[in-house]
Write a protein that holds these residues in place. Sequence first.
Motif: not given
Ligand code: MN
Length: 196
Positions: A27, A75, A126, A160, A164
């Motif tokens: 990630h 992120h 998100w 998130d 993934h």
């Molecule tokens: Mn992500």
Amino acid sequence: MTHQLPVLPFSANDLAPAISSLTIGYHYGKHHQAYLNNLNNLIVGTPFENASLESIIAKAPAGPLFNNAAQVFNHTFYFEQFKAASDVKQHPENELLRAIEKEFGNYEKFVEAFSGAAASVFGSGWAWLVLDQEGNLLITQESNAGCPLAKKQKPLLTCDVWEHAYYLDYQNRRPDYIKAFWNIINWKVIENRFSK
Ligand code: MN
């Protein structure tokens, strides 16, 4: 201006079992790095070449440049809010706690509402806790690279829920990832974002 990958405030295996070192490796090491590489490639020769990340998110048209800039911000914001599960303060305190209690009733009801928002994002995206322009706390959902900065909201906390973020550890069980997410929040970071 070349944008940089942030240094993580924890070691890759510190967040386990909530988030494994394998997930951090992909990630942060692959996905976050790829958004960053894309951003640095896309700004070359554009008016955004020397712009701050926040300025790109505010001004870039919809498309790859906005998407990669917003994903770099999202992120970085996500990873910097975590600390080891064994060394965690479990609840917000001070003014942030009072604001949460005023808006949601109590901390537990806030966790329930935020978790519900994170679980019900359809597809990739998100969940956010933000302050709107009037200073009200809001729980919001964003799809794909959606970012509160583009709506002039001040982000405080994010989850998130792209696959993934959890698939290696939880496969299809997104609610289990969201439940574990609360065990690794560094509330000092959230309180600092709130009081800034
Ligand atoms: Mn992500």
